[in-house]
Design an enzyme around this catalytic site. Structure first.
Site, PDB file in Angstrom:
ATOM      1  N   ALA A 169       0.860  -1.190   0.000  1.00 28.88           N
ATOM      2  CA  ALA A 169       0.000   0.000   0.000  1.00 28.88           C
ATOM      3  C   ALA A 169       0.892   1.234   0.000  1.00 28.88           C
ATOM      4  O   ALA A 169       2.107   1.138   0.204  1.00 28.88           O
ATOM      5  CB  ALA A 169      -0.891   0.002   1.233  1.00 28.88           C
ATOM      6  N   LYS A 170       0.306   2.355  -0.259  1.00 27.06           N
ATOM      7  CA  LYS A 170       1.031   3.628  -0.121  1.00 27.06           C
ATOM      8  C   LYS A 170      -0.001   4.721   0.067  1.00 27.06           C
ATOM      9  O   LYS A 170      -1.143   4.592  -0.371  1.00 27.06           O
ATOM     10  CB  LYS A 170       1.856   3.907  -1.383  1.00 27.06           C
ATOM     11  CG  LYS A 170       3.021   4.829  -1.151  1.00 27.06           C
ATOM     12  CD  LYS A 170       4.186   4.065  -0.571  1.00 27.06           C
ATOM     13  CE  LYS A 170       5.387   4.938  -0.327  1.00 27.06           C
ATOM     14  NZ  LYS A 170       6.567   4.138   0.040  1.00 27.06           N
TER      15      LYS A 170
END
Ligand code: NAD
Length: 415
Positions: free
Chosen positions: A104-105
């Site tokens: 994720a980011k």
């Protein structure tokens, strides 16, 4: 626009790895899209009583191997495309080092340099509250990235905990030690860059004592990389930050440069160094180049100017695919981001494990576990690259994408 380029690079890499692995086309179709992208409007009261409105993003790429994991950045260039590419790279990175995570980011499109600490705190807390339903120690665990730090993580942990009604240290990593952070987390990314560089230097028979190093970026990764490499006897000959760089063939002391940056706000105009541009830094005369700032810095336009024998990617996505090809043909040994900087997420994982089990490991324990995992992974990637006669990026991607594809096939698609 810059974000679009970065996403194109990430998708090109996925395509290359999928083709090399001979994966079913449907796997590429699944992995080219994130599982979930969250866009929020983060509104805060500015110090002068006006209202600030900022776009906040969290992209959760794939969680087939475990909860989502990835940093949060504050930067004016933050865009959905950029964050999507970074989330995708996190998925491969976690798989390469065998962490039970998906990628994720997150990011907020803002200029943190123009904001006060209280504004940044309100921004962080508001953003956290807007995505809180998608976060959690078994859902998605944020960490620091560009222009965020352990204070930002403390605010996220506190906001998450306040909203849940009890303290949840395992909800974020990269926290200050006094609230459950791990020993060795601050230096972890730089340590893996240094460990991989050491292993590559052995292969190239390059002596690290007095080896010359240029580093782009002087933040968490760049500063700590300079310190670690300086400690093992390398000579740091060039360093830059967002305002430009400095060149000093006699060597730069990172501690003294750090104080200079604190006092003046920039690395430039330091001691007997010559001011240079970031472009000059990349092309400087050195044995080892460590990009530790932004994406897409080494492209087909400047790859030919690189003189380093080893490029060790502290930053995420600093080299474009066309530049990879040029560097490989020139014989430059490139250690890709998803391997070189994986120490950050590895010690984040150690922090999460310590939090979940309510223990605290000593620094030596953290560093020794980190070294074992990074060195083993480095040689796994290196062996594959020899076997495939490919560059290290291609073999690292094959390892990461291949493991994620296997997990998807094993779990199957529900319903
Ligand atoms: P940071 O905010 O601590 O430091 C960033 C540094 O880059 C600063 O010195 C800044 O002045 C410099 N910079 C910004 N724009 C620049 C430009 N255009 N040219 C040259 N320098 C520029 O960020 P960080 O945590 O050190 O992250 C740096 C890179 O490393 C990012 O790509 C990030 O995604 C990656 N990374 C960070 C971690 C981590 O644990 N912090 C882990 C893995 C990868």
């Amino acid at each position: 626009m810059a974000g679009h380029k970065v996403l194109t690079n990430a998708l090109d890499q996925l395509k290359l790895a999928s083709e090399k692995l001979g994966l079913d086309k449907s796997i590429y179709e699944i992995l080219k899209e994130p599982k979930r992208s969250i866009l929020v409007s983060v509104t805060i009261k500015n110090d002068d009583k006006t209202i600030g409105v900022f776009q906040g993003i969290r992209v959760q790429h794939w969680d087939v191997k475990g909860p989502f994991k990835g940093g949060i950045r504050f930067h004016p260039n933050v865009s959905l495309d950029e964050v999507t590419a970074l989330a995708m790279w996190m998925t491969w990175k976690c798989a390469i080092v065998n962490l039970p995570y998906g990628g994720a980011k997150g990011g907020i499109c803002c200029d943190p340099k123009k904001m006060s600490t209280t504004e940044l705190e309100r921004l962080t807390r508001r953003y956290t509250s807007l995505i809180v339903d998608y976060l959690g120690p078994h859902r998605d665990i944020p960490a620091p990235d560009l222009y965020t730090n352990e204070q930002t993580m403390a605010w996220i942990m506190d906001t998450y905990s306040q909203l849940k009604g009890y303290s949840v240290p395992e909800s974020v990593t990269g926290k200050p030690i006094e609230i459950g952070g791990s020993e060795g987390r601050k230096c972890a990314t730089a340590n893996s860059v240094a460990l991989c560089t050491r292993e590559a230097a052995k292969i190239l028979k390059l002596k690290l004592k007095n080896a010359t190093i240029a580093i782009q970026g002087f933040g968490n990764v760049g500063y700590n990389a300079a310190t670690v490499m300086h400690q093992i006897g390398c000579k740091i000959v060039a360093i830059s930050d967002s305002s430009g760089g400095i060149l000093c063939p006699n060597g730069i002391n990172p501690e003294r440069l750090y104080l200079h940056k604190v006092q003046t706000g920039s690395v430039q105009n330091f001691d007997n160094c010559t001011n240079i541009t970031n472009e000059d830094l990349l092309a400087s005369n050195c044995d080892i180049l460590i990009p530790a700032a932004m994406e897409n810095q080494i492209t087909e336009k400047n790859a030919d100017t690189i003189k380093a024998k080893i490029v060790s990617e502290g930053a995420n996505g600093p080299t474009a695919p066309k530049a990879d090809k040029i560097l490989f043909e020139k014989g430059v040994y490139l250690i890709p981001d998803i391997l070189a900087n994986s120490g950050g997420v590895t010690v984040s994982y150690f922090e999460w494990v310590q939090n979940l089990t309510r223990t605290h490991w000593r620094l030596e324990e953290v560093n020794s576990k980190l070294e074992t995992r990074i060195v083993e992974t480095f040689h796994e990637v290196e062996r594959l690259s020899k076997k495939e006669k490919s560059d290290m990026r291609t073999s690292a991607l094959m390892l990461g994408v291949g493991r994620v594809a296997n997990a998807i096939n094993t779990r199957g698609l529900w319903p």
